[in-house]
Design an enzyme around this catalytic site. Sequence first.
Site, PDB file in Angstrom:
ATOM      1  N   SER A 143       0.876  -1.181   0.000  1.00  0.00           N
ATOM      2  CA  SER A 143       0.000   0.000   0.000  1.00  0.00           C
ATOM      3  C   SER A 143       0.905   1.220   0.000  1.00  0.00           C
ATOM      4  CB  SER A 143      -0.854   0.008   1.270  1.00  0.00           C
ATOM      5  OG  SER A 143      -1.457   1.276   1.472  1.00  0.00           O
ATOM      6  N   TYR A 156      -2.759  -1.246  10.536  1.00  0.00           N
ATOM      7  CA  TYR A 156      -2.627  -1.496   9.088  1.00  0.00           C
ATOM      8  C   TYR A 156      -1.301  -0.945   8.570  1.00  0.00           C
ATOM      9  CZ  TYR A 156      -3.964  -1.176   4.102  1.00  0.00           C
ATOM     10  OH  TYR A 156      -4.026  -1.279   2.732  1.00  0.00           O
TER      11      TYR A 156
HETATM   12  C1  BGC Z   1      -6.187   1.650   2.391  1.00  0.00           C
HETATM   13  C2  BGC Z   1      -7.400   2.518   2.157  1.00  0.00           C
HETATM   14  C3  BGC Z   1      -6.975   3.964   1.863  1.00  0.00           C
HETATM   15  C4  BGC Z   1      -5.916   3.999   0.792  1.00  0.00           C
HETATM   16  C5  BGC Z   1      -5.397   5.417   0.535  1.00  0.00           C
HETATM   17  C6  BGC Z   1      -5.224   1.826   1.271  1.00  0.00           C
HETATM   18  O1  BGC Z   1      -4.084   1.040   1.514  1.00  0.00           O
HETATM   19  O2  BGC Z   1      -6.598   0.293   2.468  1.00  0.00           O
HETATM   20  O3  BGC Z   1      -8.223   2.493   3.282  1.00  0.00           O
HETATM   21  O4  BGC Z   1      -8.095   4.704   1.417  1.00  0.00           O
HETATM   22  O5  BGC Z   1      -4.843   3.176   1.159  1.00  0.00           O
HETATM   23  O6  BGC Z   1      -5.046   6.083   1.695  1.00  0.00           O
END
Ligand code: BGC
Length: 255
Positions: A143, A156
Amino acid sequence: MELTGKVAVVTGGNSGIGKAIVLALAAKGATIVIDWVADEQATEALEDQVRALGDQVIGVEADVSKVTDLERLVASAVTAFGRVDVMVNNAGIETRTSVLDTTEAQYDRVLAINLKSAFFGTQLAARQMIAQGGGGRIINVTSVHEDWPMPGNTAYCVSKGGMRMLTRTAGVELAAHGILVVGVGPGAVATPINASTLGDPAALAKLNAAIPLGRMAQPEEIGSVVAFLASDAASYLAATTIFADGGLMQSSPGL
Ligand code: BGC
């Protein structure tokens, strides 16, 4: 086709980004193993889509937060198709809870599904790849939050930061075996993980305004990056992350 003869395992493969990855790899001729934990019907429908593209496919119900399930997943791929060429560690969840009130159970679940699964998925796939003579691709779906803080989603971010170092460190260790470990860092993608934002017009407008490309990604726009990383065209990428975020990380700090 580019991936004909290659066997690809996709964790969390029956929905969201995972489903798009399955279809993108299948479109290039890969043989597919779909890992899933919920929604058998969705898995069966996706298997039909893969077969319609002319590729072989199996679905395996396995909770990748458990190493024994991961072992069964990799073993099922080998039993069905003889090898593993591409391992996509994609399964992921988030709790959107502040560091102040995230519970131990929430923390453990996020870290187990996102990071522990990618660690042992990497280990088990790499052992298999080495046993079959070396070479292969391990693709970690991380991410922008492997690097970029997201207040209110700390567990997360911790898991994705861990995946960043998994990709870098395992990538360096496994390069000698010809195994390329690479991360894909999506920004905001229109998938179930973002259901709350997608259902809230004000939050969605705020998010879109923060993205230089002005919109969330469609899952297919991440699937295509993974298909590239699985292909010969990505033969010199190792131990790094490709961000597919519409410029989000470069725009405003935090959301
Ligand atoms: C997350 C989302 C978030 C996006 C941008 C992703 O990794 O799961 O919740 O909107 O990143 O910030």
